[in-house]
Scaffold this motif. Structure first.
Motif, PDB file in Angstrom:
ATOM      1  N   PHE A   1       0.839  -1.211   0.000  1.00 26.07           N
ATOM      2  CA  PHE A   1       0.000   0.000   0.000  1.00 26.07           C
ATOM      3  C   PHE A   1       0.871   1.258   0.000  1.00 26.07           C
ATOM      4  O   PHE A   1       0.577   2.225  -0.701  1.00 26.07           O
ATOM      5  CB  PHE A   1      -0.922   0.005   1.225  1.00 26.07           C
ATOM      6  N   ASP A   2       1.956   1.242   0.798  1.00 22.86           N
ATOM      7  CA  ASP A   2       2.785   2.452   0.912  1.00 22.86           C
ATOM      8  C   ASP A   2       3.367   2.854  -0.442  1.00 22.86           C
ATOM      9  O   ASP A   2       3.478   4.042  -0.751  1.00 22.86           O
ATOM     10  CB  ASP A   2       3.926   2.234   1.919  1.00 22.86           C
ATOM     11  N   GLN A   3       3.769   1.852  -1.246  1.00 21.47           N
ATOM     12  CA  GLN A   3       4.341   2.173  -2.558  1.00 21.47           C
ATOM     13  C   GLN A   3       3.304   2.842  -3.467  1.00 21.47           C
ATOM     14  O   GLN A   3       3.631   3.729  -4.246  1.00 21.47           O
ATOM     15  CB  GLN A   3       4.871   0.908  -3.234  1.00 21.47           C
TER      16      GLN A   3
ATOM     17  N   HIS B   1       0.753   4.605  -2.398  1.00 21.97           N
ATOM     18  CA  HIS B   1       0.555   5.974  -1.878  1.00 21.97           C
ATOM     19  C   HIS B   1       1.652   6.897  -2.403  1.00 21.97           C
ATOM     20  O   HIS B   1       1.384   8.045  -2.782  1.00 21.97           O
ATOM     21  CB  HIS B   1       0.534   5.966  -0.343  1.00 21.97           C
ATOM     22  N   ALA B   2       2.901   6.395  -2.433  1.00 23.92           N
ATOM     23  CA  ALA B   2       4.015   7.213  -2.943  1.00 23.92           C
ATOM     24  C   ALA B   2       3.817   7.498  -4.437  1.00 23.92           C
ATOM     25  O   ALA B   2       4.079   8.611  -4.918  1.00 23.92           O
ATOM     26  CB  ALA B   2       5.340   6.497  -2.709  1.00 23.92           C
TER      27      ALA B   2
ATOM     28  N   THR C   1      -4.283  -2.230  -7.098  1.00 26.16           N
ATOM     29  CA  THR C   1      -3.500  -0.985  -7.143  1.00 26.16           C
ATOM     30  C   THR C   1      -4.233   0.106  -7.936  1.00 26.16           C
ATOM     31  O   THR C   1      -4.206   1.271  -7.555  1.00 26.16           O
ATOM     32  CB  THR C   1      -2.119  -1.223  -7.776  1.00 26.16           C
TER      33      THR C   1
ATOM     34  N   SER D   1      -3.447  10.123   4.772  1.00 26.52           N
ATOM     35  CA  SER D   1      -2.062   9.869   5.180  1.00 26.52           C
ATOM     36  C   SER D   1      -2.177   8.898   6.360  1.00 26.52           C
ATOM     37  O   SER D   1      -3.265   8.564   6.772  1.00 26.52           O
ATOM     38  CB  SER D   1      -1.374  11.165   5.588  1.00 26.52           C
TER      39      SER D   1
ATOM     40  N   GLU E   1      -0.526   5.425   8.738  1.00 28.12           N
ATOM     41  CA  GLU E   1       0.235   4.164   8.700  1.00 28.12           C
ATOM     42  C   GLU E   1      -0.549   3.033   8.065  1.00 28.12           C
ATOM     43  O   GLU E   1      -1.779   3.047   8.049  1.00 28.12           O
ATOM     44  CB  GLU E   1       0.516   3.746  10.148  1.00 28.12           C
ATOM     45  N   ARG E   2       0.184   2.060   7.615  1.00 29.81           N
ATOM     46  CA  ARG E   2      -0.380   0.824   7.075  1.00 29.81           C
ATOM     47  C   ARG E   2      -1.321   0.171   8.097  1.00 29.81           C
ATOM     48  O   ARG E   2      -1.010   0.147   9.289  1.00 29.81           O
ATOM     49  CB  ARG E   2       0.827  -0.084   6.826  1.00 29.81           C
TER      50      ARG E   2
ATOM     51  N   GLU F   1      -8.728  -0.717   4.099  1.00 28.73           N
ATOM     52  CA  GLU F   1      -7.384  -0.277   4.527  1.00 28.73           C
ATOM     53  C   GLU F   1      -7.272   1.239   4.428  1.00 28.73           C
ATOM     54  O   GLU F   1      -6.719   1.915   5.298  1.00 28.73           O
ATOM     55  CB  GLU F   1      -6.310  -0.944   3.658  1.00 28.73           C
ATOM     56  N   THR F   2      -7.805   1.780   3.338  1.00 23.33           N
ATOM     57  CA  THR F   2      -7.692   3.222   3.101  1.00 23.33           C
ATOM     58  C   THR F   2      -8.515   4.006   4.128  1.00 23.33           C
ATOM     59  O   THR F   2      -8.060   5.030   4.653  1.00 23.33           O
ATOM     60  CB  THR F   2      -8.134   3.551   1.656  1.00 23.33           C
TER      61      THR F   2
ATOM     62  N   ARG G   1      -6.614   3.800   7.419  1.00 24.18           N
ATOM     63  CA  ARG G   1      -5.415   4.647   7.328  1.00 24.18           C
ATOM     64  C   ARG G   1      -5.786   6.119   7.481  1.00 24.18           C
ATOM     65  O   ARG G   1      -5.060   6.907   8.077  1.00 24.18           O
ATOM     66  CB  ARG G   1      -4.750   4.407   5.972  1.00 24.18           C
TER      67      ARG G   1
END
Ligand code: ASP
Length: 338
Positions: free
Chosen positions: A62-64, A66-67, A92, A210, A212-213, A318-319, A322
């Protein structure tokens, strides 16, 4: 008008593999290599190629994404094509759709047949994706269309695209809605626009995400499922690290009786979203009675995932977590999906 500036962001996947000395495919090609293999791209657009990573999409996180979303939001390009593996493209692309709202096309593409095989589909899919990114109809409706997946000359809404076969060339489909457009010769032929009310309401609730996972368990129901995994989560003081769960439910929102009682307890500990293991599609709300019916599961506090595929429901949960949304808001977000 001059050529459009299309930013290609390469993450990896089969489209970017190369054979090693033993003939086994390994990650290797970057964005420049992908672009060089399709000279026609330069006739369609001014291409900016960026290699973001060289990983199989089964290893993305997920973090990738978001980046990646942050990169897309910050860029002034006229359109974006993300190349990646097919394994998680349905997740994704939906996550990007939740995070990125732009007036220019954002397209995800990939390949099923690797470059060492006869007739690999990567070059054709990349060309099609750039053609879609430059197409006047797509550009005029970019915001309404949202993030798109382009595979094998079809264009799908990210919320609807699924990988429906592990190996076939025509692995992608949108069973609930069909494709939004088709490519033929050098044209993009529009077929329909997606219904985006749920996405609009969801984005409004999420705001800028924004944080954390937030691990979300995916609990797929099958005949005679004993529910031991749910028991293990309940028995663990930190819930095995999970912050939420998605149940891939039978039929219109049913689980085996033994799981129903456990799922109700789990819903007291964390948000538990029910989605159809049939591959998404709206669930029932008030047809069947009995201990493991949709009526009882709703009464027990489970959240209805609407028409979302369980994998997409997991991405959305998840989103939401988060973003720090509370239980009532999360329930409202999912209710918008039917
Ligand atoms: N395992 C590969 C990936 O998802 C498969 C593919 O690209 O089709 O990266």
């Amino acid at each position: 008008m001059g050529k459009r500036r299309i930013h290609i962001l390469a993450l990896g996947g089969t489209i970017a593999t190369r054979p090693d000395a033993s003939g086994v495919m390994q990650m290797g090609a970057g964005a420049d290599d992908l672009v060089k293999a399709v000279p026609l791209l330069g006739e369609l657009a001014e291409i900016e190629a960026e290699t973001v990573s060289r990983v199989g999409s089964h290893s993305l996180g997920f973090d990738q994404i978001h980046a990646l979303a942050a990169k897309i939001k910050a860029s002034t390009a006229d359109g974006f094509v993300v190349t990646q593996g097919t394994d998680t493209l349905e997740e994704t692309s939906f996550l990007l759709d939740l995070l990125v709202e732009r007036d220019v096309p954002v397209i995800v593409t990939a390949a099923m047949r690797n470059p060492a095989l006869t007739s690999p589909d990567g070059p054709g899919n990349l060309l099609a994706a750039v053609r879609v990114a430059c197409d006047p109809w797509i550009r005029a409706h970019a915001r309404e269309l949202g993030v798109l997946a382009v595979m094998l000359d079809e264009v799908y809404a990210a919320a609807d695209a699924i990988k429906a076969h592990p190996t076939r060339l025509n692995a992608f489909a949108a069973p609930q809605t069909g494709p939004l457009a088709a490519l033929v010769e050098d044209r993009v032929v529009p077929l329909g626009k997606p219904v985006r009310d749920a996405m609009t309401a969801t984005r409004r609730a999420l705001g800028t995400v924004s944080g954390e996972r937030q691990p979300v368990a995916l609990l797929w129901m099958g005949l005679d499922e004993p529910g031991a995994l749910v028991e293990a989560i309940l028995a663990s003081s930190d819930r095995l690290g999970y912050r939420g769960a998605v149940i891939g439910a039978m039929g219109g929102g049913h689980v085996p009786e033994r799981v129903a009682a456990l799922a109700g307890k789990l819903a007291q500990a964390m948000p538990v979203v029910v989605a159809a293991r049939a591959g998404g599609g709206p669930l029932l709300r008030h047809t069947y009675g009995g201990p493991a019916s949709e009526i009882e599961l709703l009464k027990a506090g489970l959240t209805w995932g609407g028409r979302l595929h369980p994998l997409k429901a997991r991405v959305l949960l998840e989103t939401c977590l988060r973003a720090g949304l509370d239980r009532a808001v999360i329930a409202g977000v999912f209710a918008a999906w039917g």
